[in-house]
Design a protein around this motif. Structure first.
Motif, PDB file in Angstrom:
ATOM      1  N   ALA A  95      36.306  20.702   8.513  1.00 44.72           N
ATOM      2  CA  ALA A  95      36.331  20.959   7.067  1.00 44.72           C
ATOM      3  C   ALA A  95      36.610  19.665   6.301  1.00 44.72           C
ATOM      4  N   ARG A  96      37.561  18.867   6.788  1.00 49.28           N
ATOM      5  CA  ARG A  96      37.881  17.610   6.105  1.00 49.28           C
ATOM      6  C   ARG A  96      36.704  16.638   6.219  1.00 49.28           C
ATOM      7  N   ALA A  97      36.062  16.595   7.382  1.00 50.44           N
ATOM      8  CA  ALA A  97      34.894  15.716   7.560  1.00 50.44           C
ATOM      9  C   ALA A  97      33.790  16.102   6.583  1.00 50.44           C
ATOM     10  N   ARG A  98      33.531  17.409   6.444  1.00 46.51           N
ATOM     11  CA  ARG A  98      32.516  17.887   5.510  1.00 46.51           C
ATOM     12  C   ARG A  98      32.862  17.475   4.083  1.00 46.51           C
ATOM     13  N   ASP A  99      34.128  17.620   3.704  1.00 43.63           N
ATOM     14  CA  ASP A  99      34.559  17.243   2.355  1.00 43.63           C
ATOM     15  C   ASP A  99      34.425  15.745   2.112  1.00 43.63           C
ATOM     16  N   MET A 147      25.643  23.867  12.045  1.00 38.16           N
ATOM     17  CA  MET A 147      25.940  22.677  12.825  1.00 38.16           C
ATOM     18  C   MET A 147      25.344  21.459  12.128  1.00 38.16           C
ATOM     19  N   ASN A 148      26.158  20.443  11.956  1.00 33.29           N
ATOM     20  CA  ASN A 148      25.717  19.211  11.331  1.00 33.29           C
ATOM     21  C   ASN A 148      26.123  18.043  12.228  1.00 33.29           C
ATOM     22  N   PRO A 149      25.166  17.296  12.773  1.00 31.32           N
ATOM     23  CA  PRO A 149      25.500  16.205  13.680  1.00 31.32           C
ATOM     24  C   PRO A 149      26.388  15.127  13.050  1.00 31.32           C
ATOM     25  N   LEU A 150      26.245  14.885  11.747  1.00 35.80           N
ATOM     26  CA  LEU A 150      27.077  13.876  11.101  1.00 35.80           C
ATOM     27  C   LEU A 150      28.536  14.335  11.056  1.00 35.80           C
ATOM     28  N   ILE A 151      28.759  15.600  10.745  1.00 32.67           N
ATOM     29  CA  ILE A 151      30.120  16.144  10.746  1.00 32.67           C
ATOM     30  C   ILE A 151      30.693  16.101  12.159  1.00 32.67           C
ATOM     31  N   ASP A 152      29.892  16.474  13.149  1.00 31.53           N
ATOM     32  CA  ASP A 152      30.345  16.421  14.543  1.00 31.53           C
ATOM     33  C   ASP A 152      30.733  14.994  14.939  1.00 31.53           C
ATOM     34  N   ALA A 153      29.925  14.018  14.531  1.00 33.54           N
ATOM     35  CA  ALA A 153      30.226  12.621  14.850  1.00 33.54           C
ATOM     36  C   ALA A 153      31.512  12.171  14.168  1.00 33.54           C
ATOM     37  N   MET A 154      31.705  12.562  12.921  1.00 30.03           N
ATOM     38  CA  MET A 154      32.925  12.192  12.193  1.00 30.03           C
ATOM     39  C   MET A 154      34.160  12.752  12.899  1.00 30.03           C
ATOM     40  N   THR A 155      34.093  13.988  13.348  1.00 29.91           N
ATOM     41  CA  THR A 155      35.259  14.585  14.012  1.00 29.91           C
ATOM     42  C   THR A 155      35.504  13.957  15.377  1.00 29.91           C
ATOM     43  N   SER A 156      34.458  13.471  16.021  1.00 29.82           N
ATOM     44  CA  SER A 156      34.643  12.874  17.352  1.00 29.82           C
ATOM     45  C   SER A 156      35.176  11.443  17.283  1.00 29.82           C
ATOM     46  N   VAL A 157      34.934  10.719  16.198  1.00 34.26           N
ATOM     47  CA  VAL A 157      35.421   9.334  16.093  1.00 34.26           C
ATOM     48  C   VAL A 157      36.714   9.233  15.288  1.00 34.26           C
TER      49      VAL A 157
END
Length: 88
Positions: free
Chosen positions: A17-21, A1-11
């Motif tokens: 996977a794309r957010a992580r990349d 779990m990565n909060p930055l990836i979660d935030a990217m997917t929510s906004v």
């Protein structure tokens, strides 16, 4: 779990996977800019800057022995006013 990836997917409407990349590519771009220019301005976030740390005297915490800590490069961060306001 990565909060930055979660935030990217929510906004945005991208997958985890794309957010992580995208975050990984952004990190690579920041490293390239720092290597070439010595600083990287990220609008709304702040400025990352390479600074020179001078040689200094220190002490080995385990033995108490005096040592010389060599000069080195370090990364400094100065947050943008917008980021400071967001965390207050």
């Amino acid at each position: 779990m990565n909060p930055l990836i979660d935030a990217m997917t929510s906004v945005s409407s991208i997958t985890r996977a794309r957010a992580r990349d995208e975050i990984s590519r952004f990190g690579q771009a920041v490293a390239i800019v720092l290597a070439e220019y010595g600083e990287c301005r990220i609008p709304g976030v702040g400025v990352l800057k390479i600074v020179e740390r001078a040689e200094r005297k220190g002490r080995n915490p385990k033995t108490g022995e005096a040592i010389v800590i060599p000069a080195r490069k370090a990364l400094a961060f100065k947050p943008a006013a917008q980021l400071k306001r967001a965390i207050d």
